[in-house]
Design an enzyme around this catalytic site. Structure first.
Site, PDB file in Angstrom:
ATOM      1  N   GLY A  39      40.958  48.143  40.443  1.00  0.00           N
ATOM      2  CA  GLY A  39      40.809  48.949  41.642  1.00  0.00           C
ATOM      3  C   GLY A  39      40.326  48.189  42.860  1.00  0.00           C
ATOM      4  N   GLY A  40      40.363  46.848  42.839  1.00  0.00           N
ATOM      5  CA  GLY A  40      39.943  46.095  44.012  1.00  0.00           C
ATOM      6  C   GLY A  40      38.538  46.477  44.425  1.00  0.00           C
TER       7      GLY A  40
ATOM      8  N   SER B 211      34.194  38.515  43.850  1.00  0.00           N
ATOM      9  CA  SER B 211      35.031  39.529  43.206  1.00  0.00           C
ATOM     10  C   SER B 211      34.296  40.858  43.169  1.00  0.00           C
ATOM     11  CB  SER B 211      35.348  39.109  41.770  1.00  0.00           C
ATOM     12  OG  SER B 211      35.950  40.158  41.034  1.00  0.00           O
ATOM     13  N   SER B 212      35.070  41.945  43.042  1.00  0.00           N
ATOM     14  CA  SER B 212      34.480  43.271  42.835  1.00  0.00           C
ATOM     15  C   SER B 212      34.505  43.692  41.370  1.00  0.00           C
ATOM     16  CB  SER B 212      35.242  44.308  43.668  1.00  0.00           C
ATOM     17  OG  SER B 212      35.100  44.061  45.042  1.00  0.00           O
TER      18      SER B 212
ATOM     19  N   ARG C 128      36.288  33.178  36.218  1.00  0.00           N
ATOM     20  CA  ARG C 128      36.897  33.398  37.520  1.00  0.00           C
ATOM     21  C   ARG C 128      37.649  32.142  37.970  1.00  0.00           C
ATOM     22  NH1 ARG C 128      38.886  36.963  41.134  1.00  0.00           N
ATOM     23  NH2 ARG C 128      37.796  37.099  43.128  1.00  0.00           N
TER      24      ARG C 128
ATOM     25  N   ASN D 163      44.728  39.259  40.985  1.00  0.00           N
ATOM     26  CA  ASN D 163      44.381  39.744  42.317  1.00  0.00           C
ATOM     27  C   ASN D 163      45.430  40.733  42.800  1.00  0.00           C
ATOM     28  OD1 ASN D 163      42.487  39.957  44.375  1.00  0.00           O
ATOM     29  ND2 ASN D 163      43.640  38.584  45.708  1.00  0.00           N
TER      30      ASN D 163
ATOM     31  N   THR E   2      44.341  44.743  39.007  1.00  0.00           N
ATOM     32  CA  THR E   2      43.457  44.135  38.013  1.00  0.00           C
ATOM     33  C   THR E   2      43.668  44.942  36.737  1.00  0.00           C
ATOM     34  OG1 THR E   2      41.937  43.665  39.792  1.00  0.00           O
ATOM     35  CG2 THR E   2      41.025  43.562  37.604  1.00  0.00           C
TER      36      THR E   2
ATOM     37  N   THR F   8      42.288  39.544  36.060  1.00  0.00           N
ATOM     38  CA  THR F   8      43.115  39.839  37.234  1.00  0.00           C
ATOM     39  C   THR F   8      43.981  38.669  37.676  1.00  0.00           C
ATOM     40  OG1 THR F   8      43.017  40.683  39.508  1.00  0.00           O
ATOM     41  CG2 THR F   8      41.330  39.107  38.863  1.00  0.00           C
TER      42      THR F   8
ATOM     43  N   ASP G 118      40.600  36.303  48.038  1.00  0.00           N
ATOM     44  CA  ASP G 118      39.281  36.897  47.857  1.00  0.00           C
ATOM     45  C   ASP G 118      38.174  36.085  48.527  1.00  0.00           C
ATOM     46  OD1 ASP G 118      40.053  39.182  46.658  1.00  0.00           O
ATOM     47  OD2 ASP G 118      39.259  38.740  44.674  1.00  0.00           O
TER      48      ASP G 118
END
Length: 566
Positions: A467-468, A446-447, A102, A395, A375, A393, A417
């Site tokens: 898909g956020g 993050s998701s 990340r 973002n 993403t 991603t 984020d």
């Protein structure tokens, strides 16, 4: 990972019923079948290059490096050198782990850097332009994984990707439309002569010589080329010249981190998913554990009661996500308590099939002792039985829109984020608290939910999606579609999806995919339905191991996604 309503793809296969499948089903309801190995990704070129590396004797981690970089070439919308991601793996012998690459906040970042003198969030400062980027982790991640587990030399792995960037690939209709929609903002951020400021049409062959040269240097000199070499020098100079804060020290200090994945049982399955700073594993685990006491199969797929149950579990899990979760190197996360069965049973204690809960009445749980199509995800199983699930991603679509011409890639806008201000939603409507506030060197929440599923001790599924904030619920429904409703992998991916994330208190349904009777019933029970142009939810790329040991790919028809295998 911003949601763009105008980019909906209406050619979606709408599947609304209950499925019973078998190995004898028709190809219309089943994805690509491969005997030994498979890659499923957002672009056919990337999947094929991944498989090519596997055929050359590489394993899943070699194919990870090749696929990730091929997506950077062919899918600049989300594939990247200037972003970051997460990888969950399972070796053929059952060993599991995960890698966090990340992005991180630059050392010059500060908690209130996106607020004006009155303490209000400055619009777009965290999403557009030179101050929106975190320190990229993608190159560190793929080299770390490949060095630890891969079998081939990085030069061999990256050569077909370099050739792809230099010789070009054919632009699809979907991609041409996306580039057209963003063309003016590319020019606004980077100037009239920027590479992607030109008109690019479907059917064009797009060659990227600057990116090919960057990849050539990386193939020759390794990860240090990106973080300490000529590429690093060009990147830092670009940021300093344009008022950015990413420094030479930010790049030299960046490291990918091996983390223990989140592991939990669901019925007879073992689910292995990503740990914080991804919220995916914990939130997915909370939802599945809240659902486990209920007879989902008997309720019926997409029945009002089934939808209610998932929505209410999602509502409660996202309330906890937004309060408790952040970078584990900076905040203490009560993982065991959040996944405790007694706690989760109490969270559902006020649920009723008679009427909706209200998010205003659902705060975080009291413990005893807090992302859209931008993403991309890919799933790989190699001939040895090793599996990787990777989500990466920038973002937002094309990240911050900052394009470094000499290097040939976009930078992320991952700083959005973080919680720019506690209680203020980010671009996905997610509301964060102090746990996810900005700090120098901190990774943003993050998701992303790369996930691997075992059944009876054996590899059963590799799954993930862009898909956020909808990533978690898309992975959830794909798993349930297969294991509760007997769908094939492709049917599970095709099936329409819905989403709730606590705030805003709306249930989003995939457009034109659910009957009016269902929506009418839910409204009568007090659910607030988003009836505007709701986003397509997720773009799942998954692999299922069939009972006979063969592999079935599920490549999402909502995009240009493809499975390849042998």
């Amino acid at each position: 990972m911003r949601i763009h309503y105008r980019s909906l793809l209406f050619g979606l296969l709408l599947v609304t019923g209950f499925f019973h499948t078998s190995l004898g089903q028709t190809t219309a309801s089943q994805g690509l079948i491969a005997d030994r190995a498979m890659v499923v990704s957002a672009r056919e070129e990337a999947s094929k290059i991944g498989v090519e590396i596997l055929k050359q004797g590489g394993n899943a981690f070699d194919a990870m490096m090749a696929t990730e970089m091929a997506l950077a070439v062919t899918f600049p919308f989300a594939g990247n050198l200037g972003g970051g991601g997460f990888m969950v793996y399972r070796m053929a012998d059952g060993q599991i782990g995960s890698l966090d690459y990340r992005e991180k906040a630059p050392l010059a970042a500060s908690k209130d850097m996106y607020l004006d003198k009155d303490g209000n969030v400055i619009p777009q400062l965290s999403t557009l332009g030179i101050l929106a980027s975190g320190v990229p982790g993608t190159l560190a991640g793929i080299f770390e994984a490949q060095a630890k587990f891969g079998k081939l030399k990085p030069r061999q792995v990256l050569q077909p990707v370099i050739d792809l960037a230099r010789n070009g690939y054919v632009v699809t209709k979907n991609q041409a439309e996306s580039l057209k929609n963003h063309r003016q903002i590319f020019i606004q951020v980077n100037g009239p002569n920027t590479f992607f400021g030109k008109e690019i049409k479907a059917g064009d062959t797009l060659k990227q010589p600057a990116l090919a040269n960057t990849l050539e240097r990386i193939a020759n000199k390794g990860k240090n080329e990106f973080y300490k070499g000529e590429t690093a020098k060009i990147l830092v100079n670009h940021f300093q010249k344009n008022g950015g804060i990413i420094s030479k020290k930010d790049l030299t200090q960046y490291k990918a981190v091996w983390r223990d994945p989140i592991v939990f049982p669901y019925r007879n399955l073992k689910v292995i998913s990503m740990a914080p700073p991804s919220s995916g594993g914990i939130t997915l685990g909370q939802i599945l554990k809240m659902l486990e006491p209920y007879p989902l199969r008997n309720l019926g797929h997409h029945s009002p009661e089934y939808v209610q149950l998932l929505v209410e579990a999602e509502r409660r899990a996202y309330a906890d996500r937004n309060h408790y979760l952040g970078d584990p190197d900076f905040v203490s996360i009560p993982t065991n308590q959040l996944l405790d069965s007694t706690y989760l049973k109490s969270r559902m204690g006020n649920f009723s099939f008679e009427k909706a809960s209200k998010s205003a009445d659902i705060a975080r749980g009291e413990l005893s002792f807090s992302e859209s199509m931008e993403t991309t995800h890919y799933s790989i199983v190699d001939a040895e039985g090793n599996a990787v699930s990777v989500t990466t991603t920038l973002n937002g679509a094309y990240g911050s829109k900052v394009y470094i011409e000499e290097l040939g890639f976009f930078m992320n806008n991952e700083m959005d984020d973080f919680s720019a201000k506690a209680g203020v939603p980010n671009m996905f409507g997610l509301v964060g608290t102090e746990a996810n506030s900005i700090a120098p060197g901190k990774r943003m929440l993050s998701s992303m939910t790369p996930t691997i599923v075992e059944k009876e001790g054996k590899l059963a599924m590799v799954v993930g999606t862009p898909g956020g904030s909808t990533i978690i619920t898309s992975v959830l429904q794909t798993i349930l579609n297969v294991y509760e409703f007997d769908m094939s992998m492709q049917e599970a991916v095709n099936a329409p999806r819905f989403h709730h994330q606590w705030l805003p208190d709306l249930v989003n349904f995939e457009p034109k995919a659910f009957g009016t009777d269902l929506l009418r019933t839910l409204k009568s029970r007090g659910y607030l339905i988003n009836e505007s142009a709701s986003p397509i939810i997720g773009k799942v790329d998954a692999i299922r191991v069939l009972p006979n040991g063969k592999l079935e790919g599920g490549a999402d028809p909502r995009g240009d996604d493809k499975a390849a295998g042998f």
